[in-house]
Design an enzyme around this catalytic site. Structure first.
Site, PDB file in Angstrom:
ATOM      1  N   CYS A 157       0.842  -1.211   0.000  1.00 59.40           N
ATOM      2  CA  CYS A 157       0.000   0.000   0.000  1.00 59.40           C
ATOM      3  C   CYS A 157       0.877   1.260   0.000  1.00 59.40           C
ATOM      4  O   CYS A 157       1.662   1.479   0.935  1.00 59.40           O
ATOM      5  CB  CYS A 157      -0.903  -0.014   1.241  1.00 59.40           C
ATOM      6  SG  CYS A 157      -1.646   1.583   1.620  1.00 59.40           S
ATOM      7  N   SER A 195      -2.837   9.166   5.878  1.00 63.62           N
ATOM      8  CA  SER A 195      -1.372   9.260   5.815  1.00 63.62           C
ATOM      9  C   SER A 195      -0.814  10.667   6.012  1.00 63.62           C
ATOM     10  O   SER A 195       0.199  10.836   6.697  1.00 63.62           O
ATOM     11  CB  SER A 195      -0.857   8.660   4.507  1.00 63.62           C
ATOM     12  OG  SER A 195      -1.408   9.320   3.388  1.00 63.62           O
TER      13      SER A 195
END
Lengths: 254, 254
Positions: B29, B83
């Site tokens: 990912c 993130s």
């Protein structure tokens, strides 16, 4: 003629006003609404230039690389865009009335609430465009989380803050579901959110930047059925059907 | 048995280690890769728990409300996800080696570069999934802007910073285009980016967190053609085909 008319193809760049922040906006755009709320809440002197996003002025590509709104322009050449980045920037520079906590975890917690709200943005579009009642149920499921974490007058405490202003534009739009989908938030399921909505509508910044519901409903209907909605709904328009506020009208409009 | 194996349905929650930050991740990912880079660059003691996103462990829904990765968990109960938010949080709390400028405009400039990179994320997916050569051309057009604004060793100056780490994971993936699409970045069109890529590969944090190209290529092929790619490519797997690292194996695995 209204100053709110959207600038379009063929218009002339309106010169910047020294000392005044300019926001490129669109009257019905919820992301632009976020920045309008922040400018109002922090009392930042500013001017608004509306842009027709389907017929963007040629000069706008020099300002925003991808031509998106909202976008801020300062008289010294600085450009800041993307609604959350813009808000964080304004909060750092105009620091008198802080919207974002200086505590890193509280800041992250508020940012996560704003980020998760993107699910509602997508679902609201689905509800309105496809008249999908299931999408409304999904919106309510996501809102259950917001009902759960709301523990004070506002999401960040006693005073209005970052999360409140970043999610508010969609609550004005959720209201239009009552007219368009015959559906509204259940006061018994969302008692805290219902009170929060009332608290929000009492704020000067919310009152000043509110989109008229009748205009919003017409716009929503148009934008979900037509490729060219009217961005100037409710405004006095120029008599000839020439591109909106072109300061030097073409002698041969198409 | 490898500790990197993805936790899946039926697994047991691995207890937290006091004083150690835990990252819920997935080996391939790119968003998780961002956080792994930040943890490595800032030398933050951490452990990684990989999650099978298609067969998420039941216990994971108590950690992340929408079940997404990456997500950080601290031993005192704090949870931080998404993130960019995670990176900003880590940069504020572990402040020894700052990645984000304290100057509001420079910070906004870097955030805008990261935000605009989402266009490349979407295009790369299109290029890989639909073998669309036009998508590769579009990627190059967006990268022209990054080539233009890169004026030092890294995007923020002489030292590696926020933008570099947030966009790097996709450059590792763009490399796989050479094998999958027979296409690669033109060194003459992108001389500064070519040097930047070389500078990035020299960093310890990049070396430590790099995804093996052969594994990445197999995973990319699988994930664009199958609904259930193998998240444990290249790892030694448990002998029986039971759910990955379940600490209390089911007596009747399906």
């Amino acid at each position: 003629m209204s100053k709110e008319l959207a600038y379009s193809i063929g218009s002339t760049f309106p010169p910047l006003t020294p000392g005044i922040v300019r926001l490129y906006s669109m009257r019905f755009c919820p992301y632009s609404h976020r920045v309008r709320l922040v400018l109002a809440e922090k009392n930042i002197p500013h001017e608004i230039v509306n842009i027709n996003p389907k017929k963007r002025p040629e000069w706008y590509s020099d300002i925003h690389p991808a031509g998106l709104i909202p976008c801020l322009q300062f008289d010294d050449g600085r450009i800041v865009y993307e609604s959350v980045i813009t808000t964080e920037y304004l909060d750092a520079v105009y620091a008198e009335k802080k919207l974002i906590s200086s505590d890193p975890y509280e800041r992250a917690r508020q940012q996560m609430l704003v980020d998760s709200f993107q699910r509602i943005v997508a679902l609201l579009f689905k509800a309105l465009k496809f008249k999908d009642p299931e999408a409304f149920n999904e919106i309510c499921k996501v809102l259950d989380h917001y009902e759960k974490v709301l523990s004070d007058t506002f999401f960040g405490g006693k005073d209005v803050g970052f999360t409140d202003l970043m999610i508010w534009p969609w609550f004005e739009r959720i209201r239009s579901l009552k007219s368009l989908l015959n559906n509204e938030l259940d006061k018994e399921r969302f008692p805290k959110l219902t009170t929060w909505i009332k608290n929000m509508t009492l704020l000067d910044s919310v009152k000043k930047t509110s989109v008229r519901q009748d205009h919003l409903i017409v716009f929503t209907k148009q934008s979900t059925t037509s490729a060219e909605p009217d961005y100037d709904i409710g405004l006095e328009k120029p008599k000839e059907e020439e591109p909106a506020p072109a300061e030097e009208p073409q002698s041969n409009p198409e």
